[in-house]
Motif scaffolding. Structure first.
Motif, short mmCIF file in Angstrom:
data_model
loop_
_atom_site.label_atom_id
_atom_site.label_comp_id
_atom_site.label_asym_id
_atom_site.label_seq_id
_atom_site.Cartn_x
_atom_site.Cartn_y
_atom_site.Cartn_z
N ASP A 154 6.66 1.19 8.81
CA ASP A 154 5.21 1.04 8.84
C ASP A 154 4.82 -0.43 8.99
O ASP A 154 3.95 -0.79 9.80
CB ASP A 154 4.58 1.58 7.55
CG ASP A 154 4.82 3.06 7.35
OD1 ASP A 154 4.68 3.83 8.32
OD2 ASP A 154 5.14 3.45 6.21
N LEU B 181 3.27 6.05 6.15
CA LEU B 181 1.81 6.02 6.01
C LEU B 181 1.05 6.80 7.09
O LEU B 181 -0.07 7.26 6.84
CB LEU B 181 1.32 4.56 6.04
CG LEU B 181 1.69 3.69 4.85
CD1 LEU B 181 1.14 2.28 5.07
CD2 LEU B 181 1.14 4.28 3.56
N GLY C 126 3.57 1.73 2.16
CA GLY C 126 4.31 1.88 3.40
C GLY C 126 5.72 1.36 3.28
O GLY C 126 6.06 0.60 2.38
N GLN D 192 0.82 -1.22 0.00
CA GLN D 192 0.00 0.00 0.00
C GLN D 192 0.85 1.27 0.00
O GLN D 192 0.32 2.37 0.07
CB GLN D 192 -0.91 0.00 1.23
CG GLN D 192 -2.00 -1.05 1.20
CD GLN D 192 -2.69 -1.23 2.54
OE1 GLN D 192 -2.48 -0.45 3.48
NE2 GLN D 192 -3.53 -2.25 2.65
#
Length: 529
Positions: free
Chosen positions: A44, A132, A40, A38
């Motif tokens: 993260d 993130l 990150g 995603q």
């Protein structure tokens, strides 16, 4: 490195070209990979996986515990350390405990509860190195806390064994109908979901201030603790400079005290005075030498390691090459020595460790724990935060460097590690298992350096460790080895539980790939993309 025999039981090393996470539960590894996919980074992913592990393995860790991390922000950059271990409440003292007739900090009491440091550490790492934001990073754990996670087989086994350590409100939060959940049953923690929502929205203030802190303090004081809201509000992690030592051209990086990482470096240096590579990998001679080196290194740990912010430590002496040489000279290759000092730590299995490397080759080695199984066995009344018992790592001996004092950090057993070669990080790794961890680090190191094992083989091999005067040999050792070691003067037994649980990611920069390994002693795996 050698390859495994595919006709024998075992695991293949997981290979990927993008990012990877190796940890002790598949849901956590999958969550880390998803966060990287995603957008990150490794920080993260490590935070998201670690917090989720507190739900997947609540006997091992949780938001009421501490964490330590080693982070390399990118290739060629310096490795930084983070110490997010909590401190004793300001009003606590060893003298007061001695006056109560105590000679050791009780394990399952508010006396043993140091202020949780992990959440502060996660918030700092996210702010300084994440990409993130906490809301996205904590979202998977919040979802699983509400919907529940299926209990894994090894977790169910440990939970059943240790459920008796839970008391008071903790029994309502961590048992189902008064018993430990069985493998496949769903464990939910809606109270923790609410805590994590507050942290996602407010940062560390959502945990260390307001209703969550009030719940924790009131619950601890009701159990006899001296904790205050000021103790929680004052919690702060620290960036620290790693310590390191060489072993046959490989550099072992550890965190400095109050953790026990220096113990692993000293043990490796002691073993460098012996031709380990000439021995059988899982024979008696190697197990004997490692056992003797551990006795000496752990004795040094017990005398020297404490909170450097409160006492002057002899760390340089402990890590000096001359110290290792003098200690190595005390080892008889044919005969067991009496322990130079009684080991003050028992082997505890209650920790989670994870390695993460992302596509940009940011590297994170993170360990996160409540110490004993379910820590103190206590939980806060409203939100169900399970409290660690790290205060049991203090000494009550007057004048000892690790003597309990208000605002002081105890000697810690949890230690993340990295291997570095020719100035570049080669492998983040860790070996869960309390006091065993330094010996586990050295076993991984020598398996790879002396015997050419790939990471999964280095993890799979049988382990040995002396606990309370008994040399525990896992069942992977032969009866002949047990007999030889008994003849050398060791009291030999089979440990009741597996020794530790390791995770590692080897970085092959020349080929642009990652090789992940995960311990079959746990429920987890390495996953990549």
């Amino acid at each position: 490195m050698t390859t495994r025999d595919f006709q024998m039981p075992g695991r293949s090393t997981v290979i990927s070209a993008g990012g990877m996470c190796a940890t002790s539960h598949p849901l956590a590894a999958a969550t880390a990979v998803k966060l990287m996919e995603q957008g990150g980074n490794a920080v993260d992913a490590a935070i998201g996986a670690a917090v989720l592990l507190g739900l997947c393995e609540p006997q091992m860790t949780g938001i009421g515990g501490d964490c330590f991390a080693l982070v390399q922000p990118g290739p060629g950059r310096e490795v930084i350390g983070l110490n997010a271990s909590g401190r004793a409440p300001a009003a606590q003292s060893a003298a007061a405990m001695r006056a109560r007739g105590l000679s050791a900090v009780p394990l399952h009491a508010a006396d043993a509860v140091t202020v949780p440091g992990a959440i502060d550490g996660f918030c700092r790492l996210s702010a300084d190195h994440g990409r993130l934001g906490l809301d996205a990073v904590l979202a998977p754990a919040i979802r699983y806390a509400e919907a529940g996670v299926p209990v894994a087989p090894r977790v169910a086994r440990d939970w059943a064994e240790d459920a008796g350590d839970l008391s008071g409100d903790a029994r309502g939060f961590y048992l189902i109908d008064g018993r430990a959940p069985r493998a496949g049953e769903i464990f939910r923690a809606p109270g923790q979901a609410e805590v994590l929502r507050r942290v996602a929205a407010q940062g560390r203030a959502g945990f260390y201030e307001g209703e969550v802190a009030e719940d924790m303090v009131a619950s601890l004081r009701a159990c006899g603790g001296v904790h205050t809201l000021e103790d929680f509000a004052a919690t702060a992690c620290d960036y620290v400079t790693p310590v390191s030592g060489m072993y046959r051209g490989m550099e072992l990086l550890e965190l400095p005290p109050n953790g026990q990482g220096a113990t692993a470096i000293l043990m490796a240096k002691i073993l460098s005075h012996f031709d380990i590579a000439a021995l059988e990998p899982f024979g008696a001679a190697r197990a004997h030498l490692e056992t003797e080196a551990a006795k000496l290194a752990y004795d040094a740990r017990n005398r020297f390691i404490a909170d450097p912010g409160r006492v002057e430590l002899r760390l340089a002496h402990m890590l000096a090459d001359d110290t290792a040489a003098r200690l190595a000279a005390l080892i008889d290759p044919e005969r067991a020595m009496a322990a130079p000092a009684a080991l003050s730590e028992q082997v505890h299995k209650d920790t989670v460790y994870l390695s993460v490397v992302d596509a940009d080759r940011m590297v994170v080695s993170l360990i996160y724990s409540v110490y004993h199984s379910f820590g103190s066995g206590l939980a806060s009344a409203r939100f169900g935060v399970n409290f660690q018992n790290r205060g049991a790592g203090f000494s009550l001996v007057e004048g000892h460097p690790n003597e309990l004092a208000g605002g002081k950090r105890p000697m810690h057993t949890i230690i993340p590690a990295m291997l570095r070669k020719d100035g570049e990080v080669l492998m983040p790794f860790g070996v869960m298992g309390g006091a065993y961890q330094p010996a586990g680090h050295v076993r991984m190191l020598t398996n790879m350096v002396d015997f050419g094992m790939h990471p999964q083989q280095a993890i799979d091999g049988p382990r040995s460790f002396t606990d309370d005067g008994v040399l525990g040999l896992e069942r992977g050792y032969s009866d002949a080895v047990r007999g030889t070691l008994t003849g050398m003067g060791h009291a030999v037994g089979i440990p009741g539980i597996p020794l530790g649980g390791a995770q590692a990611i080897l970085i092959d920069r020349a080929r642009g790939i990652l090789l992940g390994a995960s311990d079959p002693r746990k429920d987890g795996c390495a996953l990549g993309f």
